[in-house]
Design a protein around this motif. Sequence first.
Motif, PDB file in Angstrom:
ATOM      1  N   UNK A 154     -11.579 -35.790  39.834  1.00  0.00           N
ATOM      2  CA  UNK A 154     -10.364 -34.860  39.561  1.00  0.00           C
ATOM      3  C   UNK A 154     -10.504 -34.139  38.025  1.00  0.00           C
ATOM      4  N   UNK A 155     -11.610 -33.894  37.768  1.00  0.00           N
ATOM      5  CA  UNK A 155     -11.807 -33.531  36.204  1.00  0.00           C
ATOM      6  C   UNK A 155     -10.850 -32.690  35.724  1.00  0.00           C
ATOM      7  N   UNK A 156     -10.623 -31.624  36.108  1.00  0.00           N
ATOM      8  CA  UNK A 156      -9.959 -30.423  35.450  1.00  0.00           C
ATOM      9  C   UNK A 156      -8.580 -31.029  35.467  1.00  0.00           C
ATOM     10  N   UNK A 157      -8.014 -31.669  36.495  1.00  0.00           N
ATOM     11  CA  UNK A 157      -6.593 -32.015  36.484  1.00  0.00           C
ATOM     12  C   UNK A 157      -6.343 -33.360  35.455  1.00  0.00           C
ATOM     13  N   UNK A 158      -7.199 -34.143  35.485  1.00  0.00           N
ATOM     14  CA  UNK A 158      -7.312 -35.216  34.444  1.00  0.00           C
ATOM     15  C   UNK A 158      -7.409 -34.859  33.176  1.00  0.00           C
ATOM     16  N   UNK A 159      -8.376 -33.902  32.821  1.00  0.00           N
ATOM     17  CA  UNK A 159      -8.217 -32.999  31.497  1.00  0.00           C
ATOM     18  C   UNK A 159      -6.886 -32.317  31.090  1.00  0.00           C
ATOM     19  N   UNK A 160      -6.174 -31.638  31.906  1.00  0.00           N
ATOM     20  CA  UNK A 160      -5.032 -31.110  31.572  1.00  0.00           C
ATOM     21  C   UNK A 160      -3.977 -32.308  31.395  1.00  0.00           C
ATOM     22  N   UNK A 161      -3.978 -33.501  32.001  1.00  0.00           N
ATOM     23  CA  UNK A 161      -3.116 -34.473  31.640  1.00  0.00           C
ATOM     24  C   UNK A 161      -3.205 -35.132  30.252  1.00  0.00           C
ATOM     25  N   UNK A 162      -4.647 -35.164  29.942  1.00  0.00           N
ATOM     26  CA  UNK A 162      -5.058 -35.639  28.770  1.00  0.00           C
ATOM     27  C   UNK A 162      -4.412 -34.669  27.507  1.00  0.00           C
ATOM     28  N   UNK A 163      -4.372 -33.333  27.904  1.00  0.00           N
ATOM     29  CA  UNK A 163      -3.894 -32.397  26.828  1.00  0.00           C
ATOM     30  C   UNK A 163      -4.657 -31.089  26.808  1.00  0.00           C
ATOM     31  N   UNK A 164      -5.937 -31.077  27.305  1.00  0.00           N
ATOM     32  CA  UNK A 164      -6.533 -29.717  27.322  1.00  0.00           C
ATOM     33  C   UNK A 164      -7.651 -29.528  28.052  1.00  0.00           C
ATOM     34  N   UNK A 165      -7.627 -28.593  29.003  1.00  0.00           N
ATOM     35  CA  UNK A 165      -8.493 -28.517  30.174  1.00  0.00           C
ATOM     36  C   UNK A 165     -10.000 -28.512  29.829  1.00  0.00           C
ATOM     37  N   UNK A 166     -10.093 -27.914  28.418  1.00  0.00           N
ATOM     38  CA  UNK A 166     -11.455 -28.025  27.965  1.00  0.00           C
ATOM     39  C   UNK A 166     -12.370 -29.153  27.663  1.00  0.00           C
ATOM     40  N   UNK A 167     -11.566 -30.309  28.131  1.00  0.00           N
ATOM     41  CA  UNK A 167     -12.397 -31.698  28.168  1.00  0.00           C
ATOM     42  C   UNK A 167     -12.759 -32.260  29.491  1.00  0.00           C
ATOM     43  N   UNK A 168     -12.619 -31.241  30.507  1.00  0.00           N
ATOM     44  CA  UNK A 168     -13.115 -31.777  31.760  1.00  0.00           C
ATOM     45  C   UNK A 168     -14.214 -32.183  32.013  1.00  0.00           C
ATOM     46  N   UNK A 169     -15.277 -31.528  30.970  1.00  0.00           N
ATOM     47  CA  UNK A 169     -16.732 -31.923  30.943  1.00  0.00           C
ATOM     48  C   UNK A 169     -16.572 -33.459  30.561  1.00  0.00           C
ATOM     49  N   UNK A 170     -16.016 -33.667  29.724  1.00  0.00           N
ATOM     50  CA  UNK A 170     -16.019 -35.370  29.322  1.00  0.00           C
ATOM     51  C   UNK A 170     -15.238 -36.014  30.138  1.00  0.00           C
ATOM     52  N   UNK A 171     -14.577 -35.622  31.061  1.00  0.00           N
ATOM     53  CA  UNK A 171     -14.075 -36.578  32.237  1.00  0.00           C
ATOM     54  C   UNK A 171     -15.184 -36.602  33.273  1.00  0.00           C
ATOM     55  N   UNK A 172     -16.006 -35.613  33.531  1.00  0.00           N
ATOM     56  CA  UNK A 172     -17.101 -35.711  34.340  1.00  0.00           C
ATOM     57  C   UNK A 172     -18.206 -36.670  33.648  1.00  0.00           C
ATOM     58  N   UNK A 173     -18.241 -36.738  32.679  1.00  0.00           N
ATOM     59  CA  UNK A 173     -19.261 -37.536  31.875  1.00  0.00           C
ATOM     60  C   UNK A 173     -18.837 -39.183  31.987  1.00  0.00           C
ATOM     61  N   UNK A 174     -17.540 -39.157  32.406  1.00  0.00           N
ATOM     62  CA  UNK A 174     -17.148 -40.547  32.622  1.00  0.00           C
ATOM     63  C   UNK A 174     -17.655 -41.182  33.729  1.00  0.00           C
ATOM     64  N   UNK A 175     -17.872 -40.160  34.905  1.00  0.00           N
ATOM     65  CA  UNK A 175     -18.147 -40.579  36.088  1.00  0.00           C
ATOM     66  C   UNK A 175     -19.864 -40.976  35.981  1.00  0.00           C
ATOM     67  N   UNK A 176     -20.467 -39.782  35.247  1.00  0.00           N
ATOM     68  CA  UNK A 176     -21.775 -40.075  34.877  1.00  0.00           C
ATOM     69  C   UNK A 176     -22.356 -41.485  34.463  1.00  0.00           C
ATOM     70  N   UNK A 177     -21.269 -41.880  33.509  1.00  0.00           N
ATOM     71  CA  UNK A 177     -21.392 -43.135  32.804  1.00  0.00           C
ATOM     72  C   UNK A 177     -21.193 -44.321  33.695  1.00  0.00           C
ATOM     73  N   UNK A 178     -20.189 -44.004  34.522  1.00  0.00           N
ATOM     74  CA  UNK A 178     -19.921 -45.207  35.751  1.00  0.00           C
ATOM     75  C   UNK A 178     -20.954 -45.313  36.542  1.00  0.00           C
ATOM     76  N   UNK A 179     -21.675 -44.098  37.225  1.00  0.00           N
ATOM     77  CA  UNK A 179     -22.169 -44.434  38.317  1.00  0.00           C
ATOM     78  C   UNK A 179     -23.848 -44.415  37.658  1.00  0.00           C
ATOM     79  N   UNK A 180     -24.145 -44.114  36.635  1.00  0.00           N
ATOM     80  CA  UNK A 180     -25.556 -44.102  36.271  1.00  0.00           C
ATOM     81  C   UNK A 180     -25.851 -45.324  35.468  1.00  0.00           C
ATOM     82  N   UNK A 181     -25.029 -45.705  34.765  1.00  0.00           N
ATOM     83  CA  UNK A 181     -25.058 -46.830  33.645  1.00  0.00           C
ATOM     84  C   UNK A 181     -26.305 -46.758  32.848  1.00  0.00           C
TER      85      UNK A 181
END
Length: 182
Positions: A114-141
Amino acid sequence: MTTRMVFSGFGGQGVLTLGEVVAAIAMEKGRNVTWIPSYGAEMRGGTANCAVIVSDRVIGSPLVLSDIDILCAMNGPSLDKFLPKMKSGGLVLTNSSIVTERPEAPGLEVLEIDATNIAVRVGNPRVANMVMLAGFIKKTEMFSLEDVTAVLQQRFAKSRSKDMVPLNVRAIKEGMEGLAAF
């Protein structure tokens, strides 16, 4: 080992930066890397994607035309374009804030973030890419939050965007907390 990745979305969603960060971390870790961007003339709002290859061996061609191991799709058109080019057993990360239908992906692992919605809660929708990076880190290690933080600080050290580093790190942390169940 060679990993072929595509990061794709609308221009302005930060997919080129996302791919660049992944490539920079891999380089810092001594891996061979290619990063090839592709975007429409309109960029913001148009389509944008980048292909990243990370390998222990010399990379013969930087092109990722098929046999994609990891796809990060920030929007529906990106998912539609690249899903058929996935390798069996690959990983698909989708921005479920925008991609509302779960992709039909037999033989693939799909992680909806839920990248865009999480980014909005963080304070800026432009960081949705970094929320996606969280999934990348978690799944690929492939790397850690510390690796990302170091590369972000290097990348933005002399930029007007250096104030974005703490927000980007916070977005990754929030994304990882949102993925705790996976």
